[in-house]
Design an enzyme around this catalytic site. Structure first.
Site, PDB file in Angstrom:
ATOM      1  N   ARG A  24      47.006  33.985  23.042  1.00 48.51           N
ATOM      2  CA  ARG A  24      45.467  34.377  22.915  1.00 48.51           C
ATOM      3  C   ARG A  24      45.460  35.643  22.161  1.00 48.51           C
ATOM      4  O   ARG A  24      44.220  35.950  21.663  1.00 48.51           O
ATOM      5  CB  ARG A  24      45.024  34.741  24.426  1.00 48.51           C
ATOM      6  CG  ARG A  24      44.748  33.323  25.271  1.00 48.51           C
ATOM      7  CD  ARG A  24      44.158  33.837  26.670  1.00 48.51           C
ATOM      8  NE  ARG A  24      43.006  34.872  26.257  1.00 48.51           N
ATOM      9  CZ  ARG A  24      42.752  36.001  27.103  1.00 48.51           C
ATOM     10  NH1 ARG A  24      43.538  36.074  28.225  1.00 48.51           N
ATOM     11  NH2 ARG A  24      42.004  36.608  26.801  1.00 48.51           N
TER      12      ARG A  24
ATOM     13  N   CYS B 164      39.115  37.984  36.491  1.00 49.70           N
ATOM     14  CA  CYS B 164      40.225  37.618  35.972  1.00 49.70           C
ATOM     15  C   CYS B 164      41.788  38.159  36.608  1.00 49.70           C
ATOM     16  O   CYS B 164      41.439  39.050  37.785  1.00 49.70           O
ATOM     17  CB  CYS B 164      40.574  37.636  34.296  1.00 49.70           C
ATOM     18  SG  CYS B 164      41.241  39.200  33.714  1.00 49.70           S
TER      19      CYS B 164
ATOM     20  N   LYS C 165      42.874  41.805  17.538  1.00 53.99           N
ATOM     21  CA  LYS C 165      42.048  40.799  18.293  1.00 53.99           C
ATOM     22  C   LYS C 165      40.683  41.465  18.873  1.00 53.99           C
ATOM     23  O   LYS C 165      39.605  40.995  18.606  1.00 53.99           O
ATOM     24  CB  LYS C 165      42.746  40.563  19.724  1.00 53.99           C
ATOM     25  CG  LYS C 165      42.036  39.694  20.456  1.00 53.99           C
ATOM     26  CD  LYS C 165      42.808  39.122  21.629  1.00 53.99           C
ATOM     27  CE  LYS C 165      43.079  40.292  22.879  1.00 53.99           C
ATOM     28  NZ  LYS C 165      42.103  40.292  23.836  1.00 53.99           N
ATOM     29  N   ASN C 166      40.842  42.670  19.438  1.00 53.29           N
ATOM     30  CA  ASN C 166      39.829  43.117  20.242  1.00 53.29           C
ATOM     31  C   ASN C 166      38.607  43.883  19.271  1.00 53.29           C
ATOM     32  O   ASN C 166      37.359  44.215  19.532  1.00 53.29           O
ATOM     33  CB  ASN C 166      40.017  44.434  21.226  1.00 53.29           C
ATOM     34  CG  ASN C 166      40.797  43.538  22.465  1.00 53.29           C
ATOM     35  OD1 ASN C 166      40.602  42.398  22.462  1.00 53.29           O
ATOM     36  ND2 ASN C 166      41.640  44.217  23.336  1.00 53.29           N
TER      37      ASN C 166
ATOM     38  N   ARG D   4      36.193  42.864  37.140  1.00 53.34           N
ATOM     39  CA  ARG D   4      35.771  42.748  35.796  1.00 53.34           C
ATOM     40  C   ARG D   4      34.400  42.387  35.730  1.00 53.34           C
ATOM     41  O   ARG D   4      33.738  41.407  35.195  1.00 53.34           O
ATOM     42  CB  ARG D   4      36.516  42.058  34.825  1.00 53.34           C
ATOM     43  CG  ARG D   4      38.060  42.558  34.714  1.00 53.34           C
ATOM     44  CD  ARG D   4      38.862  41.969  33.667  1.00 53.34           C
ATOM     45  NE  ARG D   4      38.605  42.245  32.306  1.00 53.34           N
ATOM     46  CZ  ARG D   4      39.046  41.893  31.169  1.00 53.34           C
ATOM     47  NH1 ARG D   4      39.971  41.088  31.200  1.00 53.34           N
ATOM     48  NH2 ARG D   4      38.721  42.520  30.073  1.00 53.34           N
TER      49      ARG D   4
ATOM     50  N   ASP E 283      46.066  48.536  27.956  1.00 55.20           N
ATOM     51  CA  ASP E 283      46.714  47.282  27.266  1.00 55.20           C
ATOM     52  C   ASP E 283      48.425  47.686  26.750  1.00 55.20           C
ATOM     53  O   ASP E 283      48.781  46.683  26.700  1.00 55.20           O
ATOM     54  CB  ASP E 283      45.842  46.977  26.064  1.00 55.20           C
ATOM     55  CG  ASP E 283      44.699  46.357  26.382  1.00 55.20           C
ATOM     56  OD1 ASP E 283      44.453  46.087  27.718  1.00 55.20           O
ATOM     57  OD2 ASP E 283      43.755  46.322  25.705  1.00 55.20           O
TER      58      ASP E 283
HETATM   59  N1  EPU Z   1      33.490  47.563  34.251  1.00 54.87           N
HETATM   60  C1  EPU Z   1      32.486  47.581  35.065  1.00 54.87           C
HETATM   61  N2  EPU Z   1      31.245  47.103  34.866  1.00 54.87           N
HETATM   62  C2  EPU Z   1      30.953  46.459  33.752  1.00 54.87           C
HETATM   63  C3  EPU Z   1      31.968  46.773  32.794  1.00 54.87           C
HETATM   64  C4  EPU Z   1      33.054  47.118  32.942  1.00 54.87           C
HETATM   65  O1  EPU Z   1      32.561  48.003  36.452  1.00 54.87           O
HETATM   66  O2  EPU Z   1      29.873  46.203  33.565  1.00 54.87           O
HETATM   67  C5  EPU Z   1      34.709  48.167  34.580  1.00 54.87           C
HETATM   68  C6  EPU Z   1      35.949  47.221  34.474  1.00 54.87           C
HETATM   69  O3  EPU Z   1      36.027  46.190  35.665  1.00 54.87           O
HETATM   70  C7  EPU Z   1      37.102  47.802  34.342  1.00 54.87           C
HETATM   71  C8  EPU Z   1      36.548  49.086  33.476  1.00 54.87           C
HETATM   72  O4  EPU Z   1      35.234  49.053  33.866  1.00 54.87           O
HETATM   73  O5  EPU Z   1      37.544  48.519  35.705  1.00 54.87           O
HETATM   74  C9  EPU Z   1      36.879  49.135  31.881  1.00 54.87           C
HETATM   75  O6  EPU Z   1      36.531  47.727  31.551  1.00 54.87           O
HETATM   76  P1  EPU Z   1      36.063  47.449  30.039  1.00 54.87           P
HETATM   77  O7  EPU Z   1      34.501  46.917  29.997  1.00 54.87           O
HETATM   78  O8  EPU Z   1      36.293  48.817  29.263  1.00 54.87           O
HETATM   79  O9  EPU Z   1      37.039  46.296  29.524  1.00 54.87           O
HETATM   80  P2  EPU Z   1      36.393  45.373  28.567  1.00 54.87           P
HETATM   81  O10 EPU Z   1      35.541  45.630  27.744  1.00 54.87           O
HETATM   82  O11 EPU Z   1      36.176  44.015  29.517  1.00 54.87           O
HETATM   83  C10 EPU Z   1      38.198  45.591  27.011  1.00 54.87           C
HETATM   84  C11 EPU Z   1      39.473  44.810  26.133  1.00 54.87           C
HETATM   85  C12 EPU Z   1      40.379  44.654  27.209  1.00 54.87           C
HETATM   86  C13 EPU Z   1      41.000  46.173  27.556  1.00 54.87           C
HETATM   87  C14 EPU Z   1      39.789  47.084  28.092  1.00 54.87           C
HETATM   88  C15 EPU Z   1      39.999  48.551  28.463  1.00 54.87           C
HETATM   89  C16 EPU Z   1      38.337  43.433  24.618  1.00 54.87           C
HETATM   90  C17 EPU Z   1      38.028  41.975  24.274  1.00 54.87           C
HETATM   91  N3  EPU Z   1      39.023  43.468  25.808  1.00 54.87           N
HETATM   92  O12 EPU Z   1      37.966  44.791  27.912  1.00 54.87           O
HETATM   93  O13 EPU Z   1      41.520  44.094  26.449  1.00 54.87           O
HETATM   94  O14 EPU Z   1      42.142  46.070  28.498  1.00 54.87           O
HETATM   95  O15 EPU Z   1      38.796  46.972  27.281  1.00 54.87           O
HETATM   96  O16 EPU Z   1      40.527  49.059  27.203  1.00 54.87           O
HETATM   97  O17 EPU Z   1      37.976  44.409  23.920  1.00 54.87           O
HETATM   98  C18 EPU Z   1      43.450  42.796  26.231  1.00 54.87           C
HETATM   99  O18 EPU Z   1      43.252  42.920  25.232  1.00 54.87           O
HETATM  100  O19 EPU Z   1      44.479  42.405  26.658  1.00 54.87           O
HETATM  101  C19 EPU Z   1      42.569  43.265  27.157  1.00 54.87           C
HETATM  102  C20 EPU Z   1      42.456  43.039  28.348  1.00 54.87           C
END
Ligand code: EPU
Length: 417
Positions: free
Chosen positions: A396, A116, A22-23, A121, A304
């Site tokens: 999802r 969420c 998915k990701n 996030r 995850d």
């Molecule tokens: N963060 C910030 N500012 C930003 C971006 C992130 O503070 O601008 C923080 C977040 O709040 C969090 C940390 O950085 O505390 C890491 O977040 P990240 O941005 O890496 O998460 P994401 O890209 O929103 C993806 C996956 C998630 C997975 C995380 C961590 C996708 C679509 N989603 O989320 O997947 O948990 O990376 O590996 O790729 C899931 O599939 O169930 C899922 C939640």
């Protein structure tokens, strides 16, 4: 709303074919916005989040066709630069269109994703990096409004490792003028998969998979035909199921290299694991040993997989500590596991788990995608019949999960509402 009923106590055995990730699929489908022509993607998992992405891309003017596990996307006539609230609220990853839209249409108006269940996030790092590339960014009425006649390569440092942040900026920088350096970039396999696809489209991206990615902007990108990499979290979920039920499961079409941290921890818990090419065989131990785990960005233990591993530790012999360092609120499953008899105490970002001999079935409520999977796992070893409510979270991110479990000998049935 559908619910899933699990009759616990069965040992799982057999083979399971792992679906596309998915990701990885989400950013790769979105990257079509950077090309002018028809892209073909295979091994795309059939999931709610993929359907939401297709609707989002159609909203921007792309022609999308989806059949089984194949999706074609033609963004030749990209017209609409706005991603409305109604689409973004269904899936936070919609923010991935921001970079490509600015790169291709010179402007974008994208609804801000809210927090969420698992955390606030924010997307501040996406926005800061886009501003470094020269985009003018304003937040108005719940929307990000961005404009840039030209994006210009820049030296960017991410304060926190962010997966979709790295992906968003990689896509924007692929069509920028000059060289962009992304420092402290995410090293997740899904980031590497996106970089590989962009390079096949004609981009010049080096270093994906390390913490410094160099992107030399090119004039244009061309459509591609690619297959999506296997889902390491789906694979990991079945590996935990094997260990948990003292079962014997062989995973097919997976990428063992992406699962190093989990394989290491499962071996410490007593599971016997054999890796051969694209298959992994997991045999569960008679007695599950307690293992401490701390989540980290890749190649660390994935957040995850935290909820699923906690279920395993709930029935291990002894005490374990699981620390969550990525998201501030990713222990919501704990309350539900406690209702099933698990002995878990939370202290700050750590969960202290005292293994109990067995879990007992109860009606439970899924709060997010991975928590849903953990509750189904808990149901597999609980005494009695567990009812997992709100399983739309599961749809999802897990393709045909209950069918795959059934094939392995579990009694898992969906009750449609
Ligand atoms: N963060 C910030 N500012 C930003 C971006 C992130 O503070 O601008 C923080 C977040 O709040 C969090 C940390 O950085 O505390 C890491 O977040 P990240 O941005 O890496 O998460 P994401 O890209 O929103 C993806 C996956 C998630 C997975 C995380 C961590 C996708 C679509 N989603 O989320 O997947 O948990 O990376 O590996 O790729 C899931 O599939 O169930 C899922 C939640």
């Amino acid at each position: 709303m559908d619910k899933i009923i699990v009759d616990g106590g069965r040992r799982l055995a057999g083979n399971v074919v792992i679906s596309g990730a998915k990701n990885a699929a989400l950013p790769i489908l979105v990257s079509s916005l950077l090309t002018d022509g028809k892209n073909t993607y295979t091994n795309v998992p059939n999931l709610k989040d993929i359907q939401s992405t297709c609707v989002l891309l159609q909203n921007h003017g792309a022609r999308v066709e989806a059949a089984e596990n194949c999706v074609t996307i033609d963004a030749g006539n990209l017209s609409n630069s706005e991603a409305p609230y109604d689409l973004v609220r269904k899936m936070r990853a919609s923010i991935l269109v921001l970079g490509p839209l600015i790169a291709r249409l010179k402007k974008a108006r994208v609804s801000l994703p809210g927090g969420c269940a698992i955390g606030a996030r924010p997307i501040n790092l996406h926005l800061k990096a886009l501003a470094s590339l020269g985009a003018k960014i304003e937040l108005k009425h719940g929307y990000v409004e961005a404009e840039a006649d030209r994006l210009i390569g820049a030296d960017i440092y991410f304060d926190i490792v962010t997966v979709t942040g790295t992906e968003n900026i990689m896509m924007a920088a692929a069509l920028a003028d000059g060289v962009t350096l992304l420092r402290n970039a995410a090293r997740e396999p899904e980031v590497v998969a996106l970089a590989d696809v962009l390079n096949q489209m004609g981009a010049d991206i080096r270093g994906a998979g390390t913490s410094v990615i160099t992107i030399t902007g090119v004039e244009k990108l061309c459509p591609v035909s690619v297959s999506i990499i296997p889902d390491r979290i789906e694979a990991g979920t079945f590996m935990v199921a094997a260990a948990l039920t003292r079962g014997d499961i062989t995973l097919e079409n997976c990428e063992p290299e992406h699962l190093d941290a989990l394989i290491h921890k499962l071996r410490l818990a007593g599971a016997r694991i054999q890796v051969s090419g694209k298959t992994i065989r997991v045999e569960g131990p008679e007695l599950i040993s307690s293992v401490d785990v701390k989540t980290h960005p890749y190649p660390g233990f994935p957040t995850d997989m935290q909820a699923q591993f906690m279920v395993l530790m709930s029935v291990a012999s002894g005490l374990s500590i699981i620390s969550e360092t990525i998201f501030e609120n990713r222990f919501i499953h704990v309350g539900e596991l406690r209702r099933m008899g698990a002995d878990i105490t939370i202290s700050g970002n750590a969960a202290v788990i005292r293994g109990v001999p067995y879990l007992s079935a109860a009606p439970v409520m899924a709060s997010d995608l991975r928590a849903s999977a953990s509750l189904i796992l808990a149901g597999l070893v609980a005494q009695g019949q567990t009812e997992v409510n709100r399983v739309y979270h599961l749809d999802r991110g897990y393709e045909a999960m209950e069918k795959k479990f059934e094939k392995l000998g579990a009694a898992v049935t969906r009750v449609k509402s």
